[in-house]
Design an enzyme around this catalytic site. Sequence first.
Site, PDB file in Angstrom:
ATOM      1  N   LYS A  32      30.678-111.513  20.394  1.00 38.34           N
ATOM      2  CA  LYS A  32      29.474-112.322  20.216  1.00 38.34           C
ATOM      3  C   LYS A  32      28.812-111.993  18.905  1.00 38.34           C
ATOM      4  CE  LYS A  32      24.906-112.770  22.086  1.00 38.34           C
ATOM      5  NZ  LYS A  32      23.933-112.265  22.982  1.00 38.34           N
TER       6      LYS A  32
ATOM      7  N   LYS B 208      29.155-106.849  20.348  1.00 38.87           N
ATOM      8  CA  LYS B 208      27.982-107.678  20.111  1.00 38.87           C
ATOM      9  C   LYS B 208      27.370-107.259  18.784  1.00 38.87           C
ATOM     10  CE  LYS B 208      23.479-109.009  21.872  1.00 38.87           C
ATOM     11  NZ  LYS B 208      22.543-108.996  22.992  1.00 38.87           N
TER      12      LYS B 208
HETATM   13  C1  PBG Z   1      19.844-110.139  25.042  1.00 34.36           C
HETATM   14  C2  PBG Z   1      20.679-111.249  24.521  1.00 34.36           C
HETATM   15  C3  PBG Z   1      20.597-111.919  23.299  1.00 34.36           C
HETATM   16  C4  PBG Z   1      21.517-112.974  23.362  1.00 34.36           C
HETATM   17  C5  PBG Z   1      22.158-112.869  24.588  1.00 34.36           C
HETATM   18  N1  PBG Z   1      21.639-111.793  25.276  1.00 34.36           N
HETATM   19  C6  PBG Z   1      19.669-111.767  22.156  1.00 34.36           C
HETATM   20  C7  PBG Z   1      19.656-110.563  21.319  1.00 34.36           C
HETATM   21  O1  PBG Z   1      20.474-109.655  21.452  1.00 34.36           O
HETATM   22  O2  PBG Z   1      18.746-110.500  20.506  1.00 34.36           O
HETATM   23  C8  PBG Z   1      21.740-114.024  22.317  1.00 34.36           C
HETATM   24  C9  PBG Z   1      22.312-115.308  22.802  1.00 34.36           C
HETATM   25  C10 PBG Z   1      22.216-116.441  21.850  1.00 34.36           C
HETATM   26  O3  PBG Z   1      21.806-116.309  20.683  1.00 34.36           O
HETATM   27  O4  PBG Z   1      22.574-117.545  22.278  1.00 34.36           O
HETATM   28  N2  PBG Z   1      20.017-108.914  24.489  1.00 34.36           N
END
Ligand code: PBG
Length: 323
Positions: free
Chosen positions: A248, A195
């Site tokens: 992601k 991520k």
């Molecule tokens: C929570 C989380 C996030 C997303 C999914 N889970 C946001 C972040 O890490 O700031 C992003 C999903 C999206 O942008 O569609 N940590």
Amino acid sequence: MNFPIYRPRRFRRTENLRRLIRETTWSVDQLIYPLFAVPGKGVLNPVQSMPGVFQRSVDELLREVKTVVDLKIPGVLLFGLPESKDEHGSQAHSREGVVQEAVARIKDKFPDLLVITDVCLCEYTSHGHCGILRGHEVDNDATLDVLSQVALSHARAGADVVAPSDMMDGRVGSIRTCLDENGFSQVGVLAYSAKYCSAFYGPFRDAADSAPQFGDRRAYQMDFSNAGEALREVALDIDEGADMVMVKPALAYLDVIRRVKDEFGWPVAAYNVSGEYSMIKAASANGWLDETRVMMEILTAIRRAGADCIITYFAKDAARILS
Ligand code: PBG
């Protein structure tokens, strides 16, 4: 004229010829639809930066889930916005939390639908960071226990799979152990393994009210310049018991999806995130892009890169086109 004997254009001539040699295929089977649960009744708040996406109270959520089931989408990914936030994000593992209630009611009404829950603290902490703070830093090891409690509360509510998105080191192992010790060995873990710290999450932070109140997430999410590091993250998560790993965002990280798939052969999910959705919506609202065609091209590209499943706000639109 010195043409080669083989002319690639021959098999592009008609749709049936093109069908015959199409390399990448996918269907509704590969789609997961994200949903945002909020407290209350009859609440349907449009998310300004994500046309077509709403924050929904559980009653409204159930209506949306009916549509999802009718479209034969296999699963949903649930996020929750709590009634109140605190330093420790304690609402995240409350028995009466909105996600816990949503899971229980969805599984009660639609037992076959796959329900995945996002496990993180950023929607629940007053400071908006994904873990417990010590000073201005997120304390990795202090966060692990809380995340395990969150995952356990989701499992108790009936979640099929929990998806930790916090990026703490060791959280997959810690959650796996906690689930097993409490009799939830059948509950799966979908790890947000690679991520990245991405500006493409911008619109999501409106949807989930989860923007950090100071600083950013660079000290725990990955640097977007790194791909080799993604392989190390995935290796750790598989070692700690992840059933499926995630890359992601998706679109700017197709190389990472491909490398993860090739290197490990493990089930890979790709998250086609909020900003990837919003930029297509915005361009098509202006008449600059053909929304449907661009959507299908991008989802196919994510699949072509090696994703087994795609988490996308376009899931319903794509399912309609595919049917
Ligand atoms: C929570 C989380 C996030 C997303 C999914 N889970 C946001 C972040 O890490 O700031 C992003 C999903 C999206 O942008 O569609 N940590």
